[in-house]
Design a protein around this motif. Structure first.
Motif, PDB file in Angstrom:
ATOM      1  N   HIS A 264     -12.119   6.362   9.906  1.00 36.95           N
ATOM      2  CA  HIS A 264     -11.445   5.831   8.721  1.00 36.95           C
ATOM      3  C   HIS A 264      -9.985   5.482   9.010  1.00 36.95           C
ATOM      4  CE1 HIS A 264     -14.758   6.262   5.978  1.00 36.95           C
ATOM      5  NE2 HIS A 264     -14.905   7.537   6.253  1.00 36.95           N
TER       6      HIS A 264
ATOM      7  N   SER B 226      -8.454   1.786   8.460  1.00 33.96           N
ATOM      8  CA  SER B 226      -7.300   1.627   7.574  1.00 33.96           C
ATOM      9  C   SER B 226      -6.210   0.823   8.274  1.00 33.96           C
ATOM     10  CB  SER B 226      -6.766   2.999   7.170  1.00 33.96           C
ATOM     11  OG  SER B 226      -5.528   2.890   6.482  1.00 33.96           O
TER      12      SER B 226
ATOM     13  N   THR C  90      -5.736   4.712   3.874  1.00 32.62           N
ATOM     14  CA  THR C  90      -5.853   6.161   3.763  1.00 32.62           C
ATOM     15  C   THR C  90      -4.737   6.837   4.529  1.00 32.62           C
ATOM     16  OG1 THR C  90      -7.188   8.092   4.383  1.00 32.62           O
ATOM     17  CG2 THR C  90      -7.543   6.097   5.664  1.00 32.62           C
TER      18      THR C  90
ATOM     19  N   LEU D 267      -9.777   9.086   0.001  1.00 30.51           N
ATOM     20  CA  LEU D 267     -10.870   8.919   0.936  1.00 30.51           C
ATOM     21  C   LEU D 267     -11.210  10.250   1.610  1.00 30.51           C
ATOM     22  CD1 LEU D 267     -11.357   5.931   3.326  1.00 30.51           C
ATOM     23  CD2 LEU D 267     -11.892   8.251   4.047  1.00 30.51           C
TER      24      LEU D 267
ATOM     25  N   ARG E 275     -13.102  12.484  -0.675  1.00 29.20           N
ATOM     26  CA  ARG E 275     -14.519  12.130  -0.804  1.00 29.20           C
ATOM     27  C   ARG E 275     -15.333  12.695   0.360  1.00 29.20           C
ATOM     28  NH1 ARG E 275     -12.877   6.767  -2.140  1.00 29.20           N
ATOM     29  NH2 ARG E 275     -13.755   6.005  -0.169  1.00 29.20           N
TER      30      ARG E 275
END
Length: 326
Positions: free
Chosen positions: A166, A170, A178, A227, A230
């Protein structure tokens, strides 16, 4: 009556603990070495490593070669499928390290370390993730635990990989923004996440350092990043699902059973994970008791060896002595 001797091994994905003890509850030695998982080493490598560790534990217990071990209990990662458990039982027995041998998945050592009650479900979330359950009549619940190909999701290594995944998406715009992006590059002291990725690929950063990003994931989630939050919530969902499915298979959901939580990710009690998970598990099984593991899993392997020597659950005094020693 002369005390009988045993060796017990708990083998995780990264290391193995081996103890030598006796039927009176004394621990005579404890050694730690590399993994004995056949998924990491191959079966031949696992057998050789186990033999070396048992020999080392015998030396540290000052046992001469003429003294036979009455029992060897081996609980290891990589003993996931029945065919693997059967093969390990056959081949470890053939090593003649002890008069009798028991081999099974390391989750059963975790369960025994966490509780003496016969009805129990255990979840380990360390480098990887898995669950198993047992019932008083001998029934068990297992998962293949072969990674994503067998439906697994979670574990410290997976969370670490997701942090890097991630973060770089990003940075280059393929994914949502994030706080993992600056956290990852700052953690390694490099100017970009791409530089981190290339350093890992080329070996300038040891691949093992990628695992450090699991803690980065939790830190960024705790700071409020959407993020990362989650991802942690998804891990909570997964652990709850493992308990639910295991308990349902054994008809324990409404029964008074014990849930044992182990592995570094769970024993760290990260508030975002722990404080969400506990009420979920109590709602799932209101009569269950939840234990976060405080004894090392090798204590469970030792207690299972003692159970075998005593032909049933070892006396509470012996159990207390083993737990205190380990």
């Amino acid at each position: 009556m002369t005390a009988r001797l045993y060796a017990a091994a708990d083998g995780g994905n990264s290391k193995t603990d081996v103890v030598v003890g006796d039927s009176d509850g004394r621990i005579l030695s404890r050694v730690t070495g590399p993994t004995i998982s056949p998924h990491v080493l191959s079966f031949e490598g696992a057998l050789a490593q186990l033999s070396a560790l048992v020999a080392q534990a015998r030396r540290e217990a000052s046992l001469p070669p003429s003294i036979e071990l009455s029992h060897l209990a081996v609980y290891t990662a990589g003993a996931d499928l029945p065919i693997e458990v059967d093969r390990l039982n056959t081949e470890i027995s053939a090593l003649a390290l002890a008069a009798t041998t028991t081999v099974d998945n390391d989750l059963f050592a975790l369960l025994r370390a966490g509780t003496a009650t016969p009805d129990a479900v255990g979840v380990v979330c360390g480098a990887g993730i898995n669950a198993a359950g047992r019932r008083a009549d001998g029934a068990t619940s297992r998962f293949p635990a072969l990674g994503q190909r067998s439906g697994d999701w979670g574990g410290g290594q997976h969370l670490a990989a997701l942090a890097l995944y991630h973060a770089i998406r990003s940075e280059d715009g393929r994914g949502p923004a994030t706080a993992l992006e600056p956290a990852v590059r700052d953690h390694f002291g490099l100017p970009t996440v791409e530089a981190v990725t290339i350093a890992l690929h080329l070996g300038d950063l040891p691949e093992s350092r990628l695992d450090e990003l699991c803690e980065v994931m939790f830190a960024v989630a705790t700071a409020g990043d959407e993020l990362a939050t989650r991802v942690v919530r998804r891990l909570t969902d997964e652990i709850e699902s493992l308990v639910r499915v295991s308990a349902k298979r054994l008809d324990l959901l409404e029964a008074p059973y014990t849930i044992v939580l182990g592995g570094g990710v769970l024993t760290a009690r990260h508030p975002m994970l722990h404080d969400d998970l506990m009420p979920r598990l109590h709602a799932l099984s209101p009569r269950a008791t939840v234990n976060v593991l405080s004894s090392p899993p090798v204590a469970g392997a030792a207690l299972l060896a003692l159970d075998a020597l005593h032909g049933g659950p070892c006396p509470p005094a012996l159990e207390s002595a083993v737990r205190a020693a380990l």
